[in-house]
Design a protein around this motif. Structure first.
Motif, mmCIF file in Angstrom:
data_model
loop_
_atom_site.group_PDB
_atom_site.id
_atom_site.type_symbol
_atom_site.label_atom_id
_atom_site.label_comp_id
_atom_site.label_asym_id
_atom_site.label_seq_id
_atom_site.Cartn_x
_atom_site.Cartn_y
_atom_site.Cartn_z
ATOM 1 N N LYS A 150 -0.063 -20.689 2.102
ATOM 2 C CA LYS A 150 0.652 -19.671 2.975
ATOM 3 C C LYS A 150 -0.294 -18.697 3.296
ATOM 4 N N ASN A 151 -1.331 -18.395 2.357
ATOM 5 C CA ASN A 151 -2.478 -17.521 2.882
ATOM 6 C C ASN A 151 -3.026 -17.842 4.069
ATOM 7 N N GLN A 152 -3.315 -19.401 4.141
ATOM 8 C CA GLN A 152 -4.133 -20.221 5.440
ATOM 9 C C GLN A 152 -3.174 -19.785 6.504
ATOM 10 N N GLU A 153 -1.926 -19.884 6.284
ATOM 11 C CA GLU A 153 -0.899 -19.832 7.594
ATOM 12 C C GLU A 153 -1.029 -18.405 7.953
ATOM 13 N N GLU A 154 -1.109 -17.392 7.200
ATOM 14 C CA GLU A 154 -1.214 -15.726 7.517
ATOM 15 C C GLU A 154 -2.454 -15.783 8.412
ATOM 16 N N ILE A 155 -3.524 -16.221 8.008
ATOM 17 C CA ILE A 155 -4.702 -16.066 8.454
ATOM 18 C C ILE A 155 -4.774 -16.683 9.885
ATOM 19 N N GLU A 156 -4.158 -18.003 9.796
ATOM 20 C CA GLU A 156 -4.360 -18.560 11.365
ATOM 21 C C GLU A 156 -3.394 -17.681 12.243
ATOM 22 N N TYR A 157 -2.198 -17.124 11.928
ATOM 23 C CA TYR A 157 -1.477 -16.367 12.728
ATOM 24 C C TYR A 157 -2.043 -15.192 13.108
ATOM 25 N N ALA A 158 -2.861 -14.578 12.027
ATOM 26 C CA ALA A 158 -3.923 -13.378 12.627
ATOM 27 C C ALA A 158 -4.760 -13.844 13.782
ATOM 28 N N ILE A 159 -5.295 -15.035 13.694
ATOM 29 C CA ILE A 159 -6.288 -15.230 14.486
ATOM 30 C C ILE A 159 -5.493 -15.633 15.998
ATOM 31 N N ILE A 208 -12.674 -11.546 13.309
ATOM 32 C CA ILE A 208 -11.727 -12.695 13.427
ATOM 33 C C ILE A 208 -12.720 -14.252 13.210
ATOM 34 N N LEU A 209 -13.780 -14.045 13.725
ATOM 35 C CA LEU A 209 -14.874 -15.246 13.502
ATOM 36 C C LEU A 209 -14.999 -15.418 12.069
#
Length: 217
Positions: free
Chosen positions: A131-140, A160-161
């Motif tokens: 879930k944390n990875q999904e949230e980071i992907e969304y932010a990117i 972002i990088l």
């Protein structure tokens, strides 16, 4: 090697087997031939059963889908994608109630891939981190969508990088995502392919641009 098995249940009592909708060629064979084991679950040895509820109309088209019981990772999305892909392939008897919810439990299992070295605690942690990875992907993705519109500041891209590096979004990962998209397109899943191509684009890469122009206009 991975295996994908499927049982087939309908939440209604049938006295005659022929009254039940059947997938041409059989659902287990369809899943075996079309499943693309999702990257996150594959790399983290996540396995399990995803139950997909769906409905088919008289023409054999899938017109409703939902995850009734998921694993909590990208296996859920793959199971849902497969059932959506089966649309138009169902043989539906005239006596079938098309409002009936059909439930297909799709079982994902892995042999090899070093999974014997993964503990239950490792896998549980990977599931929590998904879930944390999904949230980071969304932010990117949100950043690069806004960048395309001229709504970002150049100095913000360094953060972002760092996020991309944190979750392992590198050139090899993006190449793998494009490869997966091309497999989906070959299967006839244009929507799934274009979603993956767009994912690559909004990770700040131009690697998928030619494919987007070719297949997703």
């Amino acid at each position: 090697m991975y295996r994908i098995l499927a049982a087939f249940l309908i939440f209604i009592s049938f006295s005659v087997k022929a009254q039940r909708p059947e997938l041409k060629g059989g659902l287990p064979a369809f899943l075996k031939n079309n499943t693309i084991y999702p990257a996150y679950s594959l790399h983290n040895c996540i396995q399990g059963t995803v139950k997909i509820g769906f409905k088919v109309n008289a023409k054999g088209d899938v017109y409703f889908t939902e995850i009734t019981n998921g694993v909590g990772a990208d296996l859920d999305d793959e199971a849902l994608r497969l059932i959506k892909m089966s649309t138009g392939k169902w043989e539906v008897p005239s006596t079938h109630d098309t409002t009936t919810l059909i439930v297909a439990p799709v079982n994902f299992t892995l042999d090899g891939y070093g999974c014997e070295r993964k503990s239950k605690a490792d896998i549980a942690l990977a599931l929590r981190n998904y879930k944390n990875q999904e949230e980071i992907e969304y932010a990117i993705m949100n950043f690069y969508r806004n960048k395309e519109k001229g709504l970002t500041k150049s100095e913000d891209e360094a953060r972002i990088l760092r996020l991309k590096e944190e979750i392992g979004i590198d050139e090899d990962y993006l190449d793998g995502r494009i490869e997966t998209a091309l497999k989906k397109y070959k299967q006839g899943d244009k929507q799934g392919a274009c979603e993956d191509f767009n994912f690559v684009k909004f990770m700040g890469s131009d690697k998928a641009n030619d494919w987007l122009n070719k297949y997703c206009k």
